[in-house]
Design an enzyme around this catalytic site. Structure first.
Site, short mmCIF file in Angstrom:
data_model
loop_
_atom_site.label_atom_id
_atom_site.label_comp_id
_atom_site.label_asym_id
_atom_site.label_seq_id
_atom_site.Cartn_x
_atom_site.Cartn_y
_atom_site.Cartn_z
N ASP A 1 0.82 -1.21 0.00
CA ASP A 1 0.00 0.00 0.00
C ASP A 1 0.85 1.26 0.00
O ASP A 1 2.09 1.20 -0.01
CB ASP A 1 -1.03 -0.02 1.14
CG ASP A 1 -0.42 -0.36 2.46
OD1 ASP A 1 0.70 0.13 2.71
OD2 ASP A 1 -1.02 -1.13 3.23
N LYS B 1 -4.04 3.83 -1.81
CA LYS B 1 -4.85 4.93 -2.32
C LYS B 1 -4.57 5.13 -3.80
O LYS B 1 -3.43 5.22 -4.23
CB LYS B 1 -4.47 6.21 -1.56
CG LYS B 1 -5.68 6.99 -1.17
CD LYS B 1 -5.37 8.20 -0.32
CE LYS B 1 -6.51 8.37 0.63
NZ LYS B 1 -6.19 8.77 1.95
N MET C 1 -3.30 8.94 12.14
CA MET C 1 -4.38 9.45 11.27
C MET C 1 -5.14 10.58 11.95
O MET C 1 -6.37 10.64 11.90
CB MET C 1 -5.36 8.31 10.93
CG MET C 1 -4.71 7.20 10.13
SD MET C 1 -5.77 5.77 9.88
CE MET C 1 -5.49 4.85 11.38
N1 SAH Z 1 0.28 0.10 10.35
C1 SAH Z 1 0.84 1.42 10.35
C2 SAH Z 1 -0.18 2.50 10.59
C3 SAH Z 1 -1.20 2.63 9.51
S1 SAH Z 1 -2.33 3.90 9.81
C4 SAH Z 1 1.92 1.46 11.43
O1 SAH Z 1 2.03 0.55 12.24
O2 SAH Z 1 2.68 2.43 11.45
C5 SAH Z 1 -1.69 5.23 8.88
C6 SAH Z 1 -1.17 6.31 9.77
O3 SAH Z 1 0.04 5.93 10.36
C7 SAH Z 1 -0.86 7.59 9.05
O4 SAH Z 1 -2.02 8.38 8.87
C8 SAH Z 1 0.09 8.25 10.01
O5 SAH Z 1 -0.59 8.81 11.09
C9 SAH Z 1 0.86 7.05 10.56
N2 SAH Z 1 2.10 6.83 9.83
C10 SAH Z 1 2.43 5.79 9.09
N3 SAH Z 1 3.68 5.89 8.60
C11 SAH Z 1 4.15 7.05 9.06
C12 SAH Z 1 5.39 7.74 8.92
N4 SAH Z 1 6.38 7.23 8.21
N5 SAH Z 1 5.52 8.93 9.55
C13 SAH Z 1 4.53 9.43 10.28
N6 SAH Z 1 3.35 8.84 10.45
C14 SAH Z 1 3.16 7.66 9.85
#
Ligand code: SAH
Length: 479
Positions: free
Chosen positions: A246, A268, A381
């Site tokens: 994704d 997306k 998020m």
């Molecule tokens: N499974 C992922 C989270 C998915 S939800 C995890 O464990 O990190 C998606 C959200 O994760 C984004 O909207 C943001 O808030 C956060 N996120 C994911 N990757 C990120 C990154 N590299 N830097 C900052 N926020 C991140």
């Protein structure tokens, strides 16, 4: 490298041998083993060559040598006892860009014959580039003794089974493991003791045991920096036939996928909507049912706001075997790189990971709990709901001057940390690049002091050795 080794296919190809004595005979016998079409030029043939000619195994084309004879030959061997003639043959061959070998006269050779260990289809050629022929011979004797005669049979049977194994075991790694096991185990012993039929039965059984059919691995890719991928995760993506990924998976991580694996984007789309979860679930099931080794690659950790659980439920329903490889979630990775410890003796005794992707007035959100002091709140998020989050937390008792950080594109070269307070969170969130995490709590104060060790300048990161490259970890292609 003094000489370039290569194995030539001589079957049916014309090779010119000039000379009819014992030296020529030795070479002729060798050439016939490779099914070459041997043409001889010699005033007379010795008894052995005469016999070969009588059996139509070789062609005696002329008594006298002429330049024209070279033109239609693949290469030339000069084995006469007339040194001047031998040298003339060499020069004529050179001028026609043909390979030539004057036997035992190295300066007049554009190629040389190696010592050969023949366990066809396995062949070993040894050369000392003419510098130490005795050493090459000793080496050959050692290797001859070391290599069982059955080696050739083993390679022959493997050749026969190669396509069958390929059809059943889809990844290169699976096939490599299969053959390593066969060559080191019962199969090899049975071939050695000349029990070929049993040996082939053993292969069939081993193939059935190794065949796993479709398999899905849910792999956490971490927040972006490829160095944060786990070794198990790397192994899974290098074994995959197909990878579903994704939008959160960084290019750096995608570059670690095997080149010949299929990649399917399920995040997306350009127009802004997402591939529906049901579509992804159905695709996972379909690919696994085709017998593929599928990796579902997710940003961060698959079980942290990643819907990984839902995907596994569907796989379990369809009885498709799966595994999960955890990843470093953004809340851990991005805060570390930003120099913000999640807990700290003086500032926070707990940390809560929460999603902001809910209605702020949803009845199951315990704002009281979230607004507690001495804890760190990490909001995934959350930037779109930043205004509501900020209001509610203050309403439930968090001070307006509580430090906050918005960490954008955490652990990537473009990581950016914006520092503020609960009071101006909404304003800062509006301009923060995505993906972004919100961190609320006193630990944010440590950012200034500790960031040097975590968040690095692009320049500094680029100077570092790349963590992984496909070449350094490439899977050797065997079958
Ligand atoms: N499974 C992922 C989270 C998915 S939800 C995890 O464990 O990190 C998606 C959200 O994760 C984004 O909207 C943001 O808030 C956060 N996120 C994911 N990757 C990120 C990154 N590299 N830097 C900052 N926020 C991140």
């Amino acid at each position: 490298m003094n000489y370039f080794p290569l194995f030539a296919d001589l079957a049916g190809r014309a090779v010119l041998v000039v000379g009819g004595g014992s030296v020529a005979t030795r070479k002729v016998n060798l050439l016939l083993q490779a099914n070459a079409q041997v043409r001889i030029v010699a005033k007379k043939l010795n008894a052995k060559l005469t016999a070969l000619e009588a059996e139509n195994k070789i062609l005696w084309i002329a008594k006298e040598f002429n330049a024209e004879q070279i033109r239609t030959a693949f290469f030339v061997i000069a084995a006469t006892n007339d040194e001047a003639l031998n040298h003339r043959i060499f020069h004529l061959a050179e001028s026609q860009h043909k390979l030539a070998n004057v036997v035992d006269d190295q300066p007049y050779c554009s190629f040389i014959f190696p010592s050969i260990i023949d366990r066809s289809p396995i062949q070993i050629a040894i050369s000392s580039a003419g510098k130490a022929p005795v050493l090459a011979r000793l080496l050959r004797e050692k290797l001859e003794a070391l290599l069982p005669q059955s080696l050739g049979d083993m390679a022959e049977i493997s050749g026969k089974w190669r396509e069958v194994v390929k059809a059943k075991l889809h990844s290169v790694t699976e096939r490599r493991r299969f053959w390593e096991k066969a060559f080191n185990g019962r199969f090899a012993s049975l071939v050695k003791s000349q029990q070929q039929e049993k040996a082939e039965q053993t292969l069939a059984i081993q193939l059935e045991q190794d065949y796993q059919g479709g398999f899905v691995s849910l792999v956490g890719a971490g927040p972006g920096d490829a160095g944060l991928l786990t070794l198990n995760g790397l192994q899974e993506i290098q074994q995959a036939d197909v990878v579903l990924y994704d939008a959160l998976v960084s290019d750096e991580i995608l570059s670690l996928i095997r080149r010949d694996a299929d990649r399917i984007f399920v995040g997306k789309r350009a127009k802004g909507d997402c591939v529906p979860q049901e579509e992804t679930n159905a695709l996972l099931v379909k690919l696994a049912q085709q017998g593929k080794r599928v990796v579902r690659l997710k940003g961060g950790d698959p079980f942290v706001f990643g819907r990984g659980g839902e995907e596994l439920e569907v796989l379990a329903e369809h009885q498709i075997p799966f595994s999960v490889v955890p990843g470093i979630t953004a809340g851990i990775g991005a805060t570390a790189y930003a120099g913000i410890p999640l807990t700290h003796r003086n500032y926070a005794q707990s940390a809560i990971f929460v999603t902001g992707h809910r209605k702020a007035d949803a009845s199951d959100i315990e704002w009281q709990t979230l607004a507690r002091s001495h804890q760190t709140l990490v909001i995934y998020m959350g930037t779109l709901k930043a205004a509501l989050i900020s209001n509610r937390l203050q309403q439930y008792g968090r001070a307006a001057d509580t430090p906050i950080a918005i960490i954008s594109q955490g652990t990537q070269l473009t990581q950016k940390t914006t520092i503020g307070t609960l009071a101006n969170l909404a304003e800062l969130a509006e301009t923060a690049p995505t993906p972004a995490l919100i961190v609320v709590g006193e630990v944010v104060k440590l950012h200034e002091q500790l960031v040097w060790f975590g968040e690095e300048s692009e320049e500094k990161r680029l100077q570092k050795q790349p963590h992984f490259t496909l070449d350094s970890l490439s899977v050797e292609k065997v079958a």
